[in-house]
Design a protein around this motif. Structure first.
Motif, PDB file in Angstrom:
ATOM      1  N   VAL A  94       0.682  -1.420  -0.153  1.00 53.32           N
ATOM      2  CA  VAL A  94       0.142  -0.084   0.061  1.00 53.32           C
ATOM      3  C   VAL A  94       0.857   1.507  -0.147  1.00 53.32           C
ATOM      4  N   GLU A  95       2.107   1.507   1.178  1.00 51.20           N
ATOM      5  CA  GLU A  95       3.280   2.481   0.909  1.00 51.20           C
ATOM      6  C   GLU A  95       3.419   2.735  -0.543  1.00 51.20           C
ATOM      7  N   ARG A  96       3.777   1.770  -1.202  1.00 53.64           N
ATOM      8  CA  ARG A  96       4.286   1.533  -2.824  1.00 53.64           C
ATOM      9  C   ARG A  96       2.834   2.636  -3.752  1.00 53.64           C
ATOM     10  N   ALA A  97       2.107   2.059  -3.495  1.00 51.86           N
ATOM     11  CA  ALA A  97       0.868   2.508  -3.755  1.00 51.86           C
ATOM     12  C   ALA A  97       0.982   4.294  -3.561  1.00 51.86           C
ATOM     13  N   LEU A  98       1.051   4.708  -2.418  1.00 51.12           N
ATOM     14  CA  LEU A  98      -0.024   6.356  -1.726  1.00 51.12           C
ATOM     15  C   LEU A  98       2.148   6.279  -2.396  1.00 51.12           C
ATOM     16  N   ILE A  99       2.985   6.575  -1.973  1.00 48.43           N
ATOM     17  CA  ILE A  99       4.125   6.813  -2.887  1.00 48.43           C
ATOM     18  C   ILE A  99       4.102   7.396  -4.202  1.00 48.43           C
ATOM     19  N   ASN A 100       3.575   6.396  -5.195  1.00 50.26           N
ATOM     20  CA  ASN A 100       3.376   6.797  -6.093  1.00 50.26           C
ATOM     21  C   ASN A 100       2.422   7.807  -6.946  1.00 50.26           C
ATOM     22  N   LEU A 101       0.857   7.060  -6.182  1.00 52.06           N
ATOM     23  CA  LEU A 101       0.280   8.963  -6.033  1.00 52.06           C
ATOM     24  C   LEU A 101       1.159  10.209  -6.100  1.00 52.06           C
ATOM     25  N   LYS A 102       1.516  10.052  -5.266  1.00 52.51           N
ATOM     26  CA  LYS A 102       2.193  11.185  -4.411  1.00 52.51           C
ATOM     27  C   LYS A 102       3.330  11.914  -5.156  1.00 52.51           C
ATOM     28  N   LEU A 103       3.720  11.235  -6.049  1.00 53.74           N
ATOM     29  CA  LEU A 103       4.882  11.897  -6.791  1.00 53.74           C
ATOM     30  C   LEU A 103       4.288  11.632  -8.478  1.00 53.74           C
ATOM     31  N   MET A 104       3.188  11.496  -8.093  1.00 53.94           N
ATOM     32  CA  MET A 104       2.078  12.077  -9.849  1.00 53.94           C
ATOM     33  C   MET A 104       1.577  13.777  -9.015  1.00 53.94           C
ATOM     34  N   ASP A 105       1.614  13.654  -7.715  1.00 57.95           N
ATOM     35  CA  ASP A 105       0.861  15.275  -7.546  1.00 57.95           C
ATOM     36  C   ASP A 105      -0.224  14.557  -7.614  1.00 57.95           C
ATOM     37  N   SER A 106      -1.150  13.874  -6.900  1.00 53.79           N
ATOM     38  CA  SER A 106      -2.155  12.992  -7.223  1.00 53.79           C
ATOM     39  C   SER A 106      -2.666  12.288  -6.327  1.00 53.79           C
ATOM     40  N   LEU A 107      -2.245  12.358  -4.724  1.00 54.60           N
ATOM     41  CA  LEU A 107      -2.931  12.330  -3.886  1.00 54.60           C
ATOM     42  C   LEU A 107      -3.604  13.236  -2.798  1.00 54.60           C
ATOM     43  N   SER A 108      -4.876  13.401  -3.972  1.00 59.29           N
ATOM     44  CA  SER A 108      -6.153  14.645  -3.024  1.00 59.29           C
ATOM     45  C   SER A 108      -7.152  13.671  -4.312  1.00 59.29           C
ATOM     46  N   PRO A 109      -8.558  14.418  -3.412  1.00 56.61           N
ATOM     47  CA  PRO A 109      -9.357  14.209  -4.197  1.00 56.61           C
ATOM     48  C   PRO A 109      -9.902  14.451  -5.418  1.00 56.61           C
ATOM     49  N   GLU A 110      -9.710  15.532  -5.448  1.00 61.61           N
ATOM     50  CA  GLU A 110      -9.861  16.182  -7.262  1.00 61.61           C
ATOM     51  C   GLU A 110      -8.645  15.734  -8.036  1.00 61.61           C
ATOM     52  N   LYS A 111      -8.122  15.150  -7.925  1.00 57.04           N
ATOM     53  CA  LYS A 111      -6.673  14.500  -8.480  1.00 57.04           C
ATOM     54  C   LYS A 111      -6.659  13.722  -9.108  1.00 57.04           C
ATOM     55  N   ILE A 112      -7.365  12.911  -8.268  1.00 57.59           N
ATOM     56  CA  ILE A 112      -8.015  10.924  -8.081  1.00 57.59           C
ATOM     57  C   ILE A 112      -9.276  11.174  -9.519  1.00 57.59           C
ATOM     58  N   LEU A 113      -9.655  12.123  -9.234  1.00 57.81           N
ATOM     59  CA  LEU A 113     -11.340  12.327  -9.859  1.00 57.81           C
ATOM     60  C   LEU A 113     -10.881  12.297 -11.485  1.00 57.81           C
ATOM     61  N   ALA A 114      -9.339  12.894 -11.427  1.00 55.79           N
ATOM     62  CA  ALA A 114      -9.074  13.876 -12.778  1.00 55.79           C
ATOM     63  C   ALA A 114      -8.308  12.618 -13.455  1.00 55.79           C
ATOM     64  N   LEU A 115      -7.793  11.522 -12.166  1.00 49.74           N
ATOM     65  CA  LEU A 115      -7.372  10.583 -13.114  1.00 49.74           C
ATOM     66  C   LEU A 115      -7.904  10.016 -14.224  1.00 49.74           C
ATOM     67  N   LYS A 116      -6.459   9.476 -15.774  1.00 55.77           N
ATOM     68  CA  LYS A 116      -7.937   8.712 -16.346  1.00 55.77           C
ATOM     69  C   LYS A 116      -7.716   7.228 -15.224  1.00 55.77           C
ATOM     70  N   PRO A 117      -8.512   6.617 -15.982  1.00 57.58           N
ATOM     71  CA  PRO A 117      -8.840   5.255 -14.893  1.00 57.58           C
ATOM     72  C   PRO A 117      -7.643   4.274 -14.914  1.00 57.58           C
ATOM     73  N   GLU A 118      -6.799   4.241 -16.173  1.00 57.23           N
ATOM     74  CA  GLU A 118      -6.094   3.837 -16.802  1.00 57.23           C
ATOM     75  C   GLU A 118      -3.994   3.883 -16.003  1.00 57.23           C
ATOM     76  N   THR A 119      -4.843   5.178 -15.743  1.00 56.46           N
ATOM     77  CA  THR A 119      -3.246   5.630 -15.132  1.00 56.46           C
ATOM     78  C   THR A 119      -3.238   5.185 -13.964  1.00 56.46           C
ATOM     79  N   LEU A 120      -4.316   5.762 -13.356  1.00 56.47           N
ATOM     80  CA  LEU A 120      -4.816   5.588 -11.503  1.00 56.47           C
ATOM     81  C   LEU A 120      -4.539   4.220 -11.255  1.00 56.47           C
TER      82      LEU A 120
END
Length: 251
Positions: A94-120
């Motif tokens: 899980v930690e690896r997944a969260l760090i991936n999202l953080k490195l993409m600057d996507s660890l927020s509800p707005e950014k999660i919703l904006a991500l393309k499904p395949e990217t997420l």
């Protein structure tokens, strides 16, 4: 509640229930053995606060003795994501997944919703079941935005796709600081081995066993759940080790 260490817990009503003193004895034994666990781990705290050397597996991002976390909406949302992603996998993944999202600057509800499904899906792939979890993360992101800073109700969480009792209670306890005891597979194994709960007991029955015999205290609820996990990693990974559990000597 910073540095609020509940090393010895007493509940004046516990004597009314036969299980009460035992539940408290278990907590005190575990706290004496392992100390404060500092759950829930946060990526922002990697390397900044220190770690608990007794902890097995991941040792980053914990905050032993400090119950002020989460301190921001972004930290709350990270815990919400972690509670979902940790289903059927280890925290290291899980930690690896969260760090991936953080490195993409996507660890927020707005950014999660904006991500393309395949990217997420690719970002959270280390946590497993990424097709399901990607869809459910987007549902949680929409829900989190609708909260607008309010505390959620348990039934509201349980109505969300992919959120069962354990995930709901984890979110309430660690993200929103609501005393709601978390029951996981480790807790069930320990309670069954000690003869305090039937192997087939319902989640709600084991949850009530703790909540009816403990002070309604956030720090105690957080520490107890985390301490049971730490203890189970030492004595409950394989059934052959169950008989070595030192808790059998105090119950």
């Amino acid at each position: 509640m910073k540095n609020l260490l509940r090393k010895k817990v007493q509940n004046p009503n516990a004597e009314k229930n036969g299980a009460g003193p035992v539940i408290l004895k278990i907590y005190n034994f575990l706290f004496d053995s392992y100390g404060p666990q500092g759950w829930w781990p946060l990526t922002e705290l990697h390397g900044s606060i220190g770690t608990n050397p007794t902890k097995t597996g991941s040792v980053q991002g914990y905050h032993p003795g400090d119950y002020t976390y989460p301190q921001s909406d972004s930290q709350k949302f990270e815990i919400v994501c972690g509670a979902l992603l940790t289903q059927n996998t280890s925290w290291l993944q899980v930690e690896r997944a969260l760090i991936n999202l953080k490195l993409m600057d996507s660890l927020s509800p707005e950014k999660i919703l904006a991500l393309k499904p395949e990217t997420l899906k690719e970002a959270i792939k280390p946590s497993g079941y990424y097709n399901q979890k990607a869809l459910r993360l987007k549902i949680l992101a929409e829900w989190f935005l609708r909260l607008e800073g309010k505390n959620p109700e348990r039934n509201e969480l349980l109505s969300l796709k992919g959120v069962g009792p354990e995930t709901a209670d984890s979110i309430l306890l660690y993200a929103f600081k609501q005393p709601s005891f978390v029951v996981d597979a480790y807790t069930r194994r320990i309670m069954s081995n000690l003869g305090l709960a039937d192997e087939k007991a319902k989640y709600s029955e084991i949850k009530a066993l703790f909540e009816e015999n403990l002070p309604e205290d956030l720090a105690i609820y957080q520490e107890y759940h985390a301490l049971l996990v730490e203890h189970a990693k030492r004595y409950y990974q394989k059934k052959i080790f169950y008989s070595r559990c030192p808790l059998l000597n105090i119950t």
